[in-house]
Enzyme design. Sequence first.
Site, PDB file in Angstrom:
ATOM      1  N   ASP A  24      13.059 -13.751   4.212  1.00 41.30           N
ATOM      2  CA  ASP A  24      13.780 -12.603   4.878  1.00 41.30           C
ATOM      3  C   ASP A  24      13.343 -12.294   6.159  1.00 41.30           C
ATOM      4  O   ASP A  24      12.220 -12.440   6.777  1.00 41.30           O
ATOM      5  CB  ASP A  24      13.166 -11.380   4.123  1.00 41.30           C
TER       6      ASP A  24
ATOM      7  N   GLU B 268      16.834 -16.546   5.977  1.00 43.05           N
ATOM      8  CA  GLU B 268      17.760 -15.451   6.143  1.00 43.05           C
ATOM      9  C   GLU B 268      17.837 -15.189   7.676  1.00 43.05           C
ATOM     10  O   GLU B 268      16.857 -14.654   8.137  1.00 43.05           O
ATOM     11  CB  GLU B 268      17.627 -14.200   5.503  1.00 43.05           C
TER      12      GLU B 268
HETATM   13  C1  GLC Z   1      16.594  -8.330   5.505  1.00 42.37           C
HETATM   14  C2  GLC Z   1      17.249  -7.808   4.232  1.00 42.37           C
HETATM   15  C3  GLC Z   1      17.542  -6.364   4.537  1.00 42.37           C
HETATM   16  C4  GLC Z   1      16.334  -5.372   4.686  1.00 42.37           C
HETATM   17  C5  GLC Z   1      15.717  -6.143   6.295  1.00 42.37           C
HETATM   18  C6  GLC Z   1      14.509  -5.320   6.630  1.00 42.37           C
HETATM   19  O1  GLC Z   1      17.564  -8.357   6.551  1.00 42.37           O
HETATM   20  O2  GLC Z   1      18.282  -8.486   3.812  1.00 42.37           O
HETATM   21  O3  GLC Z   1      18.351  -5.812   3.239  1.00 42.37           O
HETATM   22  O4  GLC Z   1      16.634  -4.083   5.048  1.00 42.37           O
HETATM   23  O5  GLC Z   1      15.482  -7.654   5.887  1.00 42.37           O
HETATM   24  O6  GLC Z   1      13.674  -6.037   5.739  1.00 42.37           O
END
Ligand code: GLC
Length: 774
Positions: A427, A496
């Site tokens: 993430d 991500e």
């Molecule tokens: C990532 C997740 C998102 C979250 C963010 C902070 O982008 O996909 O949903 O709010 O991280 O953790």
Amino acid sequence: MGLNLNDDPFIESLRLDVVRPKRQTFEIIYINARDQVGKASKKSKDGVFSLGVRAKSRTSGPPRDSYGLLDSPIRKHTPSFPRLSHAQNVTPHECGFITISSAIFQRVLVGSTHVRGVDFRILKETNSSSPSVPAQYSACAVAAHSIISLSEPIGTNLLSIWFIVYGLYMSAQRGRGILVGNDNTRIELQPFIPRLDEQFACHKARTTIPVFRLCFLDQSTGGTIDWDWWKHASFYHVYVKSFRDSNNDGIGDIRGVIEKIDHFPDSGIDAIFLSPIFQSPKIDQGYDVSDFMDVDPEFGTMDDLKELITQSHERNLKILLDFVPNHTSDQHQWFVDSVKGVDEYRDFYIWVDAKYDGSGNRQPPNNWLSVFHHSAWSWNETRQQYYLHQFHPTQPDLNFRNPKVVEAMNKVLLFWLDQGIDGFRVDAIPYIFESENLYDEPPSYWPGVPDYEFESLDHVHTKDQPETYELMHQWRQLLDSYSEKNRGHARILMSEAYTTIENTMRYFGTRDGTKLGAHFTFNFFLVGDATAGASAHDIVVSINKWLDNIPPIYTSSWVLSNHDNHRISTRCGPGNIDGFNMLKAILPGIDVTYYGEEIGQENGEILYEENQDLKVKNRGMFEKLCRDFERTPFQWDDSVNAGFNDGAKPWLPVSSKYLETNLKKQKGDGPSHYKVFRELTRIRSNVVLVRGSTVVKSVSEHTILVRRSHDGSSVVLVFNKGDSQVVLNVSEDVSKTNYVEIKSVQSPKEIGYAVDPHHLKMEPHEALIIFCSI
Ligand code: GLC
């Protein structure tokens, strides 16, 4: 341990984990049953044909000798064997099923599984009549003979069907073949008999019927590793809180996923990844973790998760978790201890002293902004310092310059790997490091963006720092050595990262592959570019931007929506869901499905008062920014709460469209988005889609064309996403010898019929997958 076979003949994506001695690719040789076997058989005295598999070194040199089952006569008598017999090179994960066309007996296709790497010396040259052949080989030969005998009668179609039934019946009667590899890998050759009505259905649709499956056995015996299972896989994003609520408390849970687990293999899915299920106050829906090594009671227990892992693996389904390394919850014990100044945790987070302006007012150390807007710094009274949070103030950033933090997070990864997890979505990776100098960030000069909004700055000091890529390499090494040590298959990382195309590519590793990072980094460009107003050209530019930039050694992925972005059906119109699902299924690489996309689920309806998303609390632009719209419960059926639970108020309201759009209905009579989706996961194993070259272009203002080509065949998508009919000349890409393999729900065309490439009439929102031979 034998593999669990699914009895559904449409599920060609049986996933098999295979051990192997070294990285290899495979060459599956198959016979064009009608023409080429016929020719070859005249030349071969004993009338024995080839159905072979051979391994060749991935790196260099000509392929080693073929060890094809019943291979020798063809090779002997037809030196031009590969061309004559329509040999196909396939990547390892294509091995597995061998299917035969019910319609015309023309194709013996190699279906899809994640089988690879075994030295195929196991298939010695042999034939069914040789007395010297060990029993297990002759059993295979019997099955192969069934195919051969099926290939001969090219009479009426009806007769052909009966031959299939008979042939399969016979091979089933004679038992199963077990092949033993030189590394002790065992392959079971399983005759496969679809139900008669399904055979007729296949026949009518001119699709393929599996004749037998090659199944690798003994996953657990160790020895070698399947490194590439993910490379052409279909991934599915399970947003646990909205998937299925098993205990009727309004919140989706792990047992809910278990209850619905067959939905994944039924849909041709290879791997699922779960949104965070760790202990958390859930201010940011679980992305604020207070204990990385335990399951939040709202989602279930550790035992539930273990059961889900076991059940997934029994179905050859990989299961991955969301790894949230950038920050913790402010309720994590590490942060609590850091605030108190406990030695071990003092520097676990990024603490900086205040600045004071001319009038003595306390100021944050610099102008950095949080993704959720306003300053990225919050003051802590106890420590009398500011701490950094690139997201919400309740999500303090970990300090990865502290080796103890790196070690602690490595332990988290290893802990979950030991529970049997197959990998992680990493993430928010671009935010892991910030530059140490704490310089202000320059303005972005985006017009109309207020200065407290994240987008008002150019994030040169807080995103995509060089150390971030180094850390990815280290995590990759950690996972690779874990896989080396524990055998089986590669445990993978998916990153991500919403960033520039250049920086996105760097998450894969160096261009030459000397340093590897994520196995794949999500391609979010379509998420941003496929909008209501986008033309076909805009979408083509977006796709080609990716294809032109990805180094050839890495694997692409295609994403249409997720829990942070509005659903594709809502962005681009529900009528276009089949076309978009086709697009992501036939582009090269990994296909990622966000829960509900398989049925064309749209955004739900949320009132401002119902908002649960911290991102929009106290901000405008609710409709645009609120992420609850794309997080509403999965629409299973037309019962109370769309089958999400047994009637308790769901945490977000079920979309009012559930009576029209639900899985149960789409599994019923008539065409449906789900049926199109299943067809798409079925054809993804086609060698053209796995290996083929790719051309993406626009052929009218709203029509996208994708052509994948390989070895004289091509698969073409024509997708008119516009509201008007168009008549196209697609003869540059669609040959005369073609047939419609899959069509969108709206299409008036007939499956199995040829289109006129010079005059292709496309209705509004019509999308076709056309198979062509050149
Ligand atoms: C990532 C997740 C998102 C979250 C963010 C902070 O982008 O996909 O949903 O709010 O991280 O953790």
